[in-house]
Design a protein around this motif. Structure first.
Motif, PDB file in Angstrom:
ATOM      1  N   LEU A  93       0.951  -1.083  -0.049  1.00  0.00           N
ATOM      2  CA  LEU A  93       0.143   0.306  -0.058  1.00  0.00           C
ATOM      3  C   LEU A  93       1.029   1.132   0.026  1.00  0.00           C
ATOM      4  O   LEU A  93       2.030   1.304   0.563  1.00  0.00           O
ATOM      5  CB  LEU A  93      -1.418  -0.490   1.151  1.00  0.00           C
ATOM      6  N   GLN A  94       0.539   2.733  -0.556  1.00  0.00           N
ATOM      7  CA  GLN A  94       0.868   3.082  -1.187  1.00  0.00           C
ATOM      8  C   GLN A  94       0.158   4.798  -0.189  1.00  0.00           C
ATOM      9  O   GLN A  94      -1.475   4.573  -0.634  1.00  0.00           O
ATOM     10  CB  GLN A  94       1.765   3.885  -2.161  1.00  0.00           C
ATOM     11  N   ARG A  95      -0.067   5.935   0.810  1.00  0.00           N
ATOM     12  CA  ARG A  95      -0.312   6.559   0.989  1.00  0.00           C
ATOM     13  C   ARG A  95      -1.710   6.289   1.197  1.00  0.00           C
ATOM     14  O   ARG A  95      -1.808   5.391   2.579  1.00  0.00           O
ATOM     15  CB  ARG A  95      -0.180   7.160  -0.192  1.00  0.00           C
ATOM     16  N   ASP A  96      -2.836   6.496   1.014  1.00  0.00           N
ATOM     17  CA  ASP A  96      -4.546   6.295   1.253  1.00  0.00           C
ATOM     18  C   ASP A  96      -4.382   5.307   0.572  1.00  0.00           C
ATOM     19  O   ASP A  96      -5.605   5.006  -0.386  1.00  0.00           O
ATOM     20  CB  ASP A  96      -5.172   7.811   1.052  1.00  0.00           C
ATOM     21  N   TRP A  97      -4.611   4.408  -0.666  1.00  0.00           N
ATOM     22  CA  TRP A  97      -4.261   3.353  -1.188  1.00  0.00           C
ATOM     23  C   TRP A  97      -6.087   2.362  -0.445  1.00  0.00           C
ATOM     24  O   TRP A  97      -6.733   2.339  -1.286  1.00  0.00           O
ATOM     25  CB  TRP A  97      -3.177   2.354  -1.756  1.00  0.00           C
ATOM     26  N   TRP A  98      -5.673   2.047   0.866  1.00  0.00           N
ATOM     27  CA  TRP A  98      -6.430   1.662   1.644  1.00  0.00           C
ATOM     28  C   TRP A  98      -8.149   2.100   1.129  1.00  0.00           C
ATOM     29  O   TRP A  98      -9.420   0.319   1.392  1.00  0.00           O
ATOM     30  CB  TRP A  98      -6.526   1.513   3.262  1.00  0.00           C
ATOM     31  N   MET A  99      -8.411   3.357   0.748  1.00  0.00           N
ATOM     32  CA  MET A  99      -9.082   3.637   0.916  1.00  0.00           C
ATOM     33  C   MET A  99     -10.038   3.098  -0.590  1.00  0.00           C
ATOM     34  O   MET A  99     -11.612   3.349  -1.096  1.00  0.00           O
ATOM     35  CB  MET A  99      -9.437   5.325   0.945  1.00  0.00           C
ATOM     36  N   TRP A 100      -9.468   2.600  -1.857  1.00  0.00           N
ATOM     37  CA  TRP A 100      -9.622   2.394  -2.626  1.00  0.00           C
ATOM     38  C   TRP A 100     -10.123   1.113  -3.157  1.00  0.00           C
ATOM     39  O   TRP A 100      -9.952   0.364  -3.729  1.00  0.00           O
ATOM     40  CB  TRP A 100      -8.702   2.915  -4.089  1.00  0.00           C
ATOM     41  N   LEU A 101      -9.294   0.028  -1.857  1.00  0.00           N
ATOM     42  CA  LEU A 101      -9.322  -1.435  -1.910  1.00  0.00           C
ATOM     43  C   LEU A 101     -10.365  -2.124  -0.592  1.00  0.00           C
ATOM     44  O   LEU A 101     -10.188  -3.565  -0.466  1.00  0.00           O
ATOM     45  CB  LEU A 101      -8.045  -1.758  -1.332  1.00  0.00           C
ATOM     46  N   ASP A 102     -11.146  -0.921  -0.353  1.00  0.00           N
ATOM     47  CA  ASP A 102     -13.173  -1.788   0.361  1.00  0.00           C
ATOM     48  C   ASP A 102     -14.175  -2.391  -0.475  1.00  0.00           C
ATOM     49  O   ASP A 102     -14.526  -2.352  -0.467  1.00  0.00           O
ATOM     50  CB  ASP A 102     -13.066  -0.584   1.057  1.00  0.00           C
ATOM     51  N   TRP A 103     -12.842  -3.315  -1.216  1.00  0.00           N
ATOM     52  CA  TRP A 103     -14.144  -3.971  -1.947  1.00  0.00           C
ATOM     53  C   TRP A 103     -15.172  -4.939  -1.314  1.00  0.00           C
ATOM     54  O   TRP A 103     -15.117  -5.091  -0.372  1.00  0.00           O
ATOM     55  CB  TRP A 103     -13.322  -4.466  -3.184  1.00  0.00           C
ATOM     56  N   PRO A 104     -15.839  -5.145  -2.831  1.00  0.00           N
ATOM     57  CA  PRO A 104     -17.863  -6.297  -1.938  1.00  0.00           C
ATOM     58  C   PRO A 104     -15.999  -7.719  -1.735  1.00  0.00           C
ATOM     59  O   PRO A 104     -15.520  -7.562  -3.004  1.00  0.00           O
ATOM     60  CB  PRO A 104     -17.707  -6.179  -3.021  1.00  0.00           C
ATOM     61  N   GLU A 105     -16.331  -8.836  -0.895  1.00  0.00           N
ATOM     62  CA  GLU A 105     -16.095  -9.351  -1.195  1.00  0.00           C
ATOM     63  C   GLU A 105     -16.541 -11.210  -1.205  1.00  0.00           C
ATOM     64  O   GLU A 105     -17.649 -11.041  -0.163  1.00  0.00           O
ATOM     65  CB  GLU A 105     -14.963 -10.056   0.813  1.00  0.00           C
ATOM     66  N   ILE A 106     -16.416 -11.985  -1.416  1.00  0.00           N
ATOM     67  CA  ILE A 106     -17.045 -12.526  -1.693  1.00  0.00           C
ATOM     68  C   ILE A 106     -16.419 -14.243  -0.990  1.00  0.00           C
ATOM     69  O   ILE A 106     -16.902 -15.214  -0.402  1.00  0.00           O
ATOM     70  CB  ILE A 106     -16.155 -13.640  -3.512  1.00  0.00           C
ATOM     71  N   GLU A 107     -15.543 -13.866  -0.185  1.00  0.00           N
ATOM     72  CA  GLU A 107     -14.976 -14.425   0.632  1.00  0.00           C
ATOM     73  C   GLU A 107     -14.007 -13.952   1.554  1.00  0.00           C
ATOM     74  O   GLU A 107     -13.461 -12.930   0.969  1.00  0.00           O
ATOM     75  CB  GLU A 107     -13.878 -15.265   0.227  1.00  0.00           C
ATOM     76  N   LYS A 108     -13.409 -13.880   2.904  1.00  0.00           N
ATOM     77  CA  LYS A 108     -13.018 -13.373   3.532  1.00  0.00           C
ATOM     78  C   LYS A 108     -11.306 -12.768   3.023  1.00  0.00           C
ATOM     79  O   LYS A 108     -10.927 -13.646   2.811  1.00  0.00           O
ATOM     80  CB  LYS A 108     -12.899 -13.480   5.113  1.00  0.00           C
ATOM     81  N   GLY A 109     -11.273 -11.241   2.841  1.00  0.00           N
ATOM     82  CA  GLY A 109      -9.783 -10.850   2.437  1.00  0.00           C
ATOM     83  C   GLY A 109      -9.979 -11.243   1.059  1.00  0.00           C
ATOM     84  O   GLY A 109      -8.262 -10.997   0.386  1.00  0.00           O
ATOM     85  N   LEU A 110     -11.001 -11.796   0.363  1.00  0.00           N
ATOM     86  CA  LEU A 110     -10.628 -11.898  -1.239  1.00  0.00           C
ATOM     87  C   LEU A 110     -11.657 -10.614  -1.613  1.00  0.00           C
ATOM     88  O   LEU A 110     -12.809 -11.182  -1.395  1.00  0.00           O
ATOM     89  CB  LEU A 110     -10.985 -13.093  -1.654  1.00  0.00           C
ATOM     90  N   GLY A 111     -10.863  -9.224  -2.203  1.00  0.00           N
ATOM     91  CA  GLY A 111     -12.017  -8.631  -2.970  1.00  0.00           C
ATOM     92  C   GLY A 111     -12.331  -9.446  -4.831  1.00  0.00           C
ATOM     93  O   GLY A 111     -11.634  -9.935  -5.077  1.00  0.00           O
ATOM     94  N   HIS A 112     -13.725  -9.162  -4.863  1.00  0.00           N
ATOM     95  CA  HIS A 112     -13.898  -9.176  -7.052  1.00  0.00           C
ATOM     96  C   HIS A 112     -15.189  -7.472  -6.500  1.00  0.00           C
ATOM     97  O   HIS A 112     -16.420  -7.294  -6.650  1.00  0.00           O
ATOM     98  CB  HIS A 112     -15.146 -10.254  -5.903  1.00  0.00           C
TER      99      HIS A 112
END
Length: 202
Positions: A93-112
Motif C-alpha cells: 500500500l502507498q499513501r491512502d490506497w486502502w480507501m480504494w481497496l474496500d471492495w465487496p468480498e466473495i470470501e474473507k480477504g478476497l475482494g471482487h
C-alpha cells in the motif's frame, strides 16, 4: 478441485511487481499463507478460477480480484478454457490506497469487482499495462514512480466501477455533501442537521 501439495514461491516485494501473462491449460498457483503484500488479478480474456482454498469462483474478462495480505491464494486456469490472459500485480500500500481497496468480498480477504462498462474496462487495462511497462524499466530513474502512479490510477478506476462496499445511505449523502462543499468550511453538526432534515422528508 483439490489444492496442490506444492506451494507457489512468494516474491520479495518492496513496492510492486507486475506482469501480463497468458496461461495455458494446467497452470495453477497455491500459497496457503498468502503473501505479505496485496495481489491484484484482472482477467483480460479466457477464464480462471480463484479462491482461498475452500471454494473456487470463476472469473472471466472484466473481473478483477484482490487478495489481502495473509489471505490464502488459490488461482488457476479454468479447465474448460484454452487460455487465461490476465494482469497480476503484487504491491504494498502507498499513501491512502486502502480507501480504494474496500471492495465487496466473495470470501474473507478476497475482494471482487465485475467491470461491465467496456470503456472503463479498456481504460483499466491500459493503465495496468503501464504498470507492467514502467515496472520493467529498471534503467528509468522515474520508472517505479510511473508504475506506482499507473497502479493508483487503476485502483481509482476500479473503485469508480463498483470497487467499494455499500455505504449506509446517510453516510453516502454526507459524503456527497462534503464533496460538493470541498472548498468551504463546515462543521459536523451542520451535516447532522442536514441529515435530520433529509430523514424527515423521506
Amino acid at each position: 478441485m483439490p489444492v496442490p501439495h506444492r506451494e507457489t514461491p512468494c516474491f520479495h516485494i518492496e513496492v510492486l511487481l507486475a506482469d501480463e501473462p497468458r496461461y495455458a491449460p494446467g497452470f495453477e498457483a497455491w500459497r496457503s499463507r498468502g503473501t505479505h503484500e496485496w495481489l491484484l488479478i484482472h482477467t483480460v480474456s479466457g477464464a480462471g478460477l480463484v479462491g482461498t482454498g475452500t471454494r473456487e469462483y470463476r472469473v472471466v474478462a472484466g473481473h478483477t480480484v484482490v487478495f489481502q495480505p495473509g489471505t490464502p491464494q488459490r488461482y488457476l486456469i479454468d479447465p474448460t478454457s484454452r487460455t487465461w490472459r490476465i494482469f497480476w500485480c503484487h504491491f504494498n500500500l502507498q499513501r491512502d490506497w486502502w480507501m480504494w481497496l474496500d471492495w465487496p468480498e466473495i470470501e474473507k480477504g478476497l475482494g471482487h469487482v465485475e467491470i461491465g462498462n467496456k470503456t472503463a474496462c479498456r481504460q483499466i487495462e491500459e493503465s495496468l499495462r503501464e504498470v507492467v511497462h514502467h515496472g520493467r524499466h529498471a534503467l528509468d530513474p522515474f520508472g517505479l514512480a510511473k508504475a506506482v502512479n499507473a497502479l493508483e490510477r487503476s485502483l481509482l478506476l476500479i473503485h469508480g466501477e463498483g470497487g467499494h462496499r455499500n455505504l449506509d445511505a446517510r453516510v453516502s449523502r454526507a459524503l456527497q455533501e462534503l464533496d460538493a462543499r470541498w472548498d468551504q468550511k463546515f462543521e459536523f453538526s451542520s451535516l447532522a442537521r442536514s441529515e435530520e432534515h433529509t430523514s424527515e422528508l423521506q
